[in-house]
Design a protein around this motif. Structure first.
Motif, mmCIF file in Angstrom:
data_model
loop_
_atom_site.group_PDB
_atom_site.id
_atom_site.type_symbol
_atom_site.label_atom_id
_atom_site.label_comp_id
_atom_site.label_asym_id
_atom_site.label_seq_id
_atom_site.Cartn_x
_atom_site.Cartn_y
_atom_site.Cartn_z
ATOM 1 N N VAL A 28 -6.644 -20.644 -16.741
ATOM 2 C CA VAL A 28 -7.238 -21.438 -15.657
ATOM 3 C C VAL A 28 -8.133 -20.583 -14.837
ATOM 4 N N GLY A 29 -8.089 -19.304 -15.120
ATOM 5 C CA GLY A 29 -9.147 -18.245 -14.304
ATOM 6 C C GLY A 29 -8.172 -17.530 -13.111
ATOM 7 N N THR A 30 -6.855 -17.561 -13.185
ATOM 8 C CA THR A 30 -6.152 -16.739 -12.111
ATOM 9 C C THR A 30 -6.239 -15.141 -12.847
ATOM 10 N N HIS A 54 -10.396 -16.461 -10.117
ATOM 11 C CA HIS A 54 -11.587 -15.508 -9.917
ATOM 12 C C HIS A 54 -12.760 -15.779 -9.417
ATOM 13 N N ASN A 55 -12.632 -16.930 -8.982
ATOM 14 C CA ASN A 55 -13.937 -17.690 -8.229
ATOM 15 C C ASN A 55 -13.733 -16.970 -6.732
ATOM 16 N N ILE A 56 -12.735 -16.141 -6.539
ATOM 17 C CA ILE A 56 -12.920 -15.466 -5.202
ATOM 18 C C ILE A 56 -13.978 -14.815 -5.165
ATOM 19 N N LEU A 57 -14.577 -14.401 -5.999
ATOM 20 C CA LEU A 57 -15.919 -13.541 -5.837
ATOM 21 C C LEU A 57 -17.402 -14.242 -6.050
ATOM 22 N N LYS A 68 -19.607 -24.161 -14.949
ATOM 23 C CA LYS A 68 -19.103 -25.232 -15.567
ATOM 24 C C LYS A 68 -19.381 -24.917 -16.906
ATOM 25 N N THR A 69 -20.674 -24.446 -17.344
ATOM 26 C CA THR A 69 -20.878 -24.358 -18.801
ATOM 27 C C THR A 69 -20.153 -23.361 -19.380
ATOM 28 N N LEU A 70 -19.958 -22.089 -18.546
ATOM 29 C CA LEU A 70 -19.153 -20.977 -18.921
ATOM 30 C C LEU A 70 -17.830 -21.487 -19.187
ATOM 31 N N TRP A 71 -17.072 -22.040 -18.417
ATOM 32 C CA TRP A 71 -15.780 -22.528 -18.491
ATOM 33 C C TRP A 71 -15.756 -23.390 -19.564
ATOM 34 N N ASP A 72 -16.576 -24.444 -19.900
ATOM 35 C CA ASP A 72 -16.650 -25.201 -20.909
ATOM 36 C C ASP A 72 -16.566 -24.745 -22.455
ATOM 37 N N PRO A 110 -7.152 -21.028 -26.491
ATOM 38 C CA PRO A 110 -7.210 -20.028 -25.509
ATOM 39 C C PRO A 110 -6.235 -20.040 -24.583
ATOM 40 N N THR A 111 -5.595 -18.786 -24.392
ATOM 41 C CA THR A 111 -4.696 -18.486 -23.389
ATOM 42 C C THR A 111 -5.000 -17.495 -22.173
ATOM 43 N N SER A 112 -5.942 -16.761 -22.675
ATOM 44 C CA SER A 112 -6.389 -15.701 -21.536
ATOM 45 C C SER A 112 -7.868 -15.196 -22.068
ATOM 46 N N PHE A 113 -8.409 -14.602 -20.809
ATOM 47 C CA PHE A 113 -9.930 -13.941 -21.294
ATOM 48 C C PHE A 113 -10.107 -12.690 -20.505
#
Length: 180
Positions: A28-30, A54-57, A68-72, A110-113
């Motif tokens: 989820v981007g943490t 991650h959107n802190i940046l 949205k496109t990236l996460w999709d 997917p579980t992590s990136f």
């Protein structure tokens, strides 16, 4: 950590652009990992970054449709290369291009990136920045659907999709994108 976002200033963050910024997030981007380059460039401490979204940046000059496109794509297990303008803790900005390793569970979910981010040549920014400005304008007046429609039409006019567009811009500047 405070939920107060830095106030953007029109000053580029000076950093060693030969280095690679790396971070890992959960599904989820943490943020679960950052390298020292990430810490240095973002101007946050490791403690301030760990466990944060991650959107802190996220810089306000970034259109929502790009994320949205990236996460999709990432959630489907597809790598996605994006040119992104990020915001540091002190309000400075820096441009990067992303490349991901995607980790999946036994069922293929997917579980992590793990994101590796490199600097972006100025001529690429000169093309991308006006596009992003237009996308933000379209999002403000017509929402995400209109922004997505505008982006698709823009890319169709350029003869491809976002990733092929980015790869061409970068390769025209001598950036090796062959491993993407």
């Amino acid at each position: 950590m405070s939920n107060t976002r830095p106030v953007p200033i029109n000053e580029e963050r000076v950093w060693d652009k030969t280095k690679t910024i790396k971070s890992k997030t959960d599904e989820v981007g943490t943020i679960t990992y950052v390298n020292n380059v990430f810490i240095d460039v973002s101007e946050y401490s490791k403690e301030e970054l760990m466990g944060q979204p991650h959107n802190i940046l996220r810089h306000p000059d970034m259109p929502k449709i790009i994320f949205k496109t990236l996460w999709d794509n990432l959630k489907k297990g597809n790598n996605f290369n994006a040119v992104v303008k990020n915001l540091t803790k002190t309000g400075k900005y820096y441009w990067i291009v992303t490349n991901f390793d995607i980790f999946k569970d036994a069922s293929g979910t997917p579980t992590s990136f793990l994101g590796a981010r490199s600097s972006v040549p100025d001529p690429v920014v000169e093309v991308i920045a006006p596009l992003y400005e237009k996308l933000i304008e379209v999002e403000a007046s017509g929402g995400m659907e209109e922004s997505e429609k505008y982006l698709k039409e823009y890319l169709a006019d350029k003869g491809g999709n976002y990733i092929s567009f980015i790869k061409k811009l970068l390769s025209d500047q001598g950036v090796d994108v062959s491993s993407w």
